[in-house]
Write a protein that holds these residues in place. Structure first.
Motif, PDB file in Angstrom:
ATOM      1  N   GLU A 103      -1.773 -17.120  -3.956  1.00 53.12           N
ATOM      2  CA  GLU A 103      -0.674 -16.162  -3.790  1.00 53.12           C
ATOM      3  C   GLU A 103      -1.141 -14.733  -4.061  1.00 53.12           C
ATOM      4  N   VAL A 104      -1.957 -14.572  -5.114  1.00 52.47           N
ATOM      5  CA  VAL A 104      -2.465 -13.241  -5.451  1.00 52.47           C
ATOM      6  C   VAL A 104      -3.416 -12.754  -4.354  1.00 52.47           C
ATOM      7  N   MET A 105      -4.255 -13.648  -3.844  1.00 48.74           N
ATOM      8  CA  MET A 105      -5.180 -13.279  -2.769  1.00 48.74           C
ATOM      9  C   MET A 105      -4.406 -12.862  -1.520  1.00 48.74           C
ATOM     10  N   ASP A 106      -3.351 -13.581  -1.188  1.00 51.93           N
ATOM     11  CA  ASP A 106      -2.530 -13.219  -0.026  1.00 51.93           C
ATOM     12  C   ASP A 106      -1.931 -11.821  -0.195  1.00 51.93           C
ATOM     13  N   ALA A 107      -1.451 -11.518  -1.392  1.00 54.25           N
ATOM     14  CA  ALA A 107      -0.899 -10.185  -1.665  1.00 54.25           C
ATOM     15  C   ALA A 107      -2.000  -9.132  -1.568  1.00 54.25           C
ATOM     16  N   PHE A 108      -3.174  -9.425  -2.126  1.00 54.89           N
ATOM     17  CA  PHE A 108      -4.297  -8.486  -2.089  1.00 54.89           C
ATOM     18  C   PHE A 108      -4.677  -8.152  -0.647  1.00 54.89           C
ATOM     19  N   LYS A 109      -4.708  -9.172   0.202  1.00 56.59           N
ATOM     20  CA  LYS A 109      -5.094  -8.967   1.606  1.00 56.59           C
ATOM     21  C   LYS A 109      -4.111  -8.055   2.340  1.00 56.59           C
ATOM     22  N   LYS A 110      -2.846  -8.065   1.930  1.00 52.84           N
ATOM     23  CA  LYS A 110      -1.864  -7.176   2.549  1.00 52.84           C
ATOM     24  C   LYS A 110      -2.177  -5.711   2.222  1.00 52.84           C
ATOM     25  N   PHE A 111      -2.744  -5.465   1.046  1.00 54.70           N
ATOM     26  CA  PHE A 111      -3.133  -4.114   0.649  1.00 54.70           C
ATOM     27  C   PHE A 111      -4.476  -3.725   1.254  1.00 54.70           C
ATOM     28  N   LYS A 137      -6.213   5.373   0.031  1.00 53.23           N
ATOM     29  CA  LYS A 137      -5.507   5.497   1.309  1.00 53.23           C
ATOM     30  C   LYS A 137      -4.724   4.220   1.632  1.00 53.23           C
ATOM     31  N   GLU A 138      -5.319   3.060   1.391  1.00 56.83           N
ATOM     32  CA  GLU A 138      -4.620   1.795   1.642  1.00 56.83           C
ATOM     33  C   GLU A 138      -3.406   1.652   0.723  1.00 56.83           C
ATOM     34  N   LEU A 139      -3.580   2.040  -0.537  1.00 59.74           N
ATOM     35  CA  LEU A 139      -2.467   1.991  -1.477  1.00 59.74           C
ATOM     36  C   LEU A 139      -1.355   2.942  -1.034  1.00 59.74           C
ATOM     37  N   GLU A 140      -1.736   4.127  -0.611  1.00 57.09           N
ATOM     38  CA  GLU A 140      -0.758   5.109  -0.132  1.00 57.09           C
ATOM     39  C   GLU A 140       0.017   4.561   1.071  1.00 57.09           C
ATOM     40  N   ASN A 141      -0.676   3.941   2.024  1.00 57.43           N
ATOM     41  CA  ASN A 141      -0.031   3.395   3.221  1.00 57.43           C
ATOM     42  C   ASN A 141       0.964   2.290   2.881  1.00 57.43           C
ATOM     43  N   ILE A 142       0.566   1.352   2.027  1.00 55.80           N
ATOM     44  CA  ILE A 142       1.458   0.239   1.713  1.00 55.80           C
ATOM     45  C   ILE A 142       2.663   0.724   0.917  1.00 55.80           C
ATOM     46  N   MET A 143       2.447   1.652   0.000  1.00 53.91           N
ATOM     47  CA  MET A 143       3.569   2.182  -0.784  1.00 53.91           C
ATOM     48  C   MET A 143       4.531   2.940   0.127  1.00 53.91           C
ATOM     49  N   SER A 144       3.993   3.673   1.077  1.00 53.55           N
ATOM     50  CA  SER A 144       4.817   4.410   2.027  1.00 53.55           C
ATOM     51  C   SER A 144       5.677   3.454   2.857  1.00 53.55           C
ATOM     52  N   ARG A 145       5.082   2.348   3.307  1.00 55.53           N
ATOM     53  CA  ARG A 145       5.836   1.356   4.072  1.00 55.53           C
ATOM     54  C   ARG A 145       6.941   0.722   3.242  1.00 55.53           C
ATOM     55  N   MET A 146       6.747   0.705   1.922  1.00 58.47           N
ATOM     56  CA  MET A 146       7.759   0.159   1.024  1.00 58.47           C
ATOM     57  C   MET A 146       8.798   1.224   0.661  1.00 58.47           C
ATOM     58  N   GLY A 147       8.639   2.435   1.219  1.00 58.29           N
ATOM     59  CA  GLY A 147       9.608   3.497   0.963  1.00 58.29           C
ATOM     60  C   GLY A 147       9.315   4.319  -0.270  1.00 58.29           C
ATOM     61  N   LYS A 148       8.142   4.142  -0.860  1.00 59.96           N
ATOM     62  CA  LYS A 148       7.761   4.870  -2.070  1.00 59.96           C
ATOM     63  C   LYS A 148       6.627   5.815  -1.707  1.00 59.96           C
ATOM     64  N   HIS A 149       6.923   7.092  -1.685  1.00 53.38           N
ATOM     65  CA  HIS A 149       5.918   8.092  -1.326  1.00 53.38           C
ATOM     66  C   HIS A 149       5.341   8.693  -2.606  1.00 53.38           C
ATOM     67  N   LEU A 150       4.058   8.418  -2.839  1.00 48.82           N
ATOM     68  CA  LEU A 150       3.388   8.890  -4.046  1.00 48.82           C
ATOM     69  C   LEU A 150       2.592  10.151  -3.748  1.00 48.82           C
ATOM     70  N   SER A 151       2.597  11.055  -4.714  1.00 46.17           N
ATOM     71  CA  SER A 151       1.754  12.253  -4.591  1.00 46.17           C
ATOM     72  C   SER A 151       0.302  11.835  -4.805  1.00 46.17           C
ATOM     73  N   GLN A 152      -0.635  12.702  -4.464  1.00 40.87           N
ATOM     74  CA  GLN A 152      -2.051  12.390  -4.682  1.00 40.87           C
ATOM     75  C   GLN A 152      -2.325  12.147  -6.166  1.00 40.87           C
ATOM     76  N   LYS A 153      -1.653  12.905  -7.018  1.00 39.16           N
ATOM     77  CA  LYS A 153      -1.819  12.733  -8.464  1.00 39.16           C
ATOM     78  C   LYS A 153      -1.327  11.344  -8.898  1.00 39.16           C
ATOM     79  N   GLU A 154      -0.170  10.907  -8.365  1.00 39.07           N
ATOM     80  CA  GLU A 154       0.361   9.583  -8.692  1.00 39.07           C
ATOM     81  C   GLU A 154      -0.547   8.473  -8.161  1.00 39.07           C
ATOM     82  N   LEU A 155      -1.074   8.669  -6.950  1.00 41.95           N
ATOM     83  CA  LEU A 155      -2.003   7.682  -6.386  1.00 41.95           C
ATOM     84  C   LEU A 155      -3.246   7.541  -7.252  1.00 41.95           C
TER      85      LEU A 155
END
Length: 146
Positions: free
Chosen positions: A84-92, A103-121
């Motif tokens: 289950e954890v591997m499946d979640a990891f692969k989505k990121f 960049k991958e973290l930023e993209n997935i968070m954006s798709r989830m509706g959470k826009h993080l600043s560069q500092k937050e990322l």
């Protein structure tokens, strides 16, 4: 249900108290509706009623702490399988290189509706990046689920 540790019980108590907005010791249908709205969950009145009914095991019309605890403890403290954890990891890990980049973290968070600043990322990456290589490995990702 497995016995909760005192700290797990306190985590659930703290969550319950956030949802029990009028501090009555019970979560009403209105409070449940507000909670779902705050979580951006669109639910019809009948869906809210069904959820309340499922959690309200004594049929009192609202949810007391024990009902909340019984409904939430299992999913809240669930241990995930490695698959289950591997499946979640692969989505990121979109590019499949075995790491989650900023960049991958930023993209997935954006798709989830959470826009993080560069500092937050960077803060998020840094908090998970145990070997300080600037990216999150699968083992580092697994630490989120321990």
């Amino acid at each position: 249900m497995a016995k909760l540790t005192p700290s797990q019980e306190q985590e659930l108590r703290d969550a319950f108290n956030l949802f029990d907005r009028d501090h009555s010791g019970k979560i009403t249908k209105s409070e449940l509706r507000k909670l779902l709205r705050a979580l951006n969950v669109k639910a019809t009145d009948s869906e809210v009623q069904r959820l309340l009914h499922r959690m309200d095991t004594d049929n009192s019309g609202d949810i007391d702490f024990n009902e909340f605890k019984n409904a939430m403890a299992r999913p809240f403290f669930k241990k995930y399988s490695r698959t289950e954890v591997m499946d979640a990891f692969k989505k990121f890990d979109v590019d499949g290189n075995g790491f989650i980049s900023s960049k991958e973290l930023e993209n997935i968070m954006s798709r989830m509706g959470k826009h993080l600043s560069q500092k937050e990322l960077q803060a998020t990456i840094s908090s998970l990046d145990l070997n300080k290589d600037g990216k999150i490995s699968f083992d580092e990702f697994c630490a989120l689920f321990d």
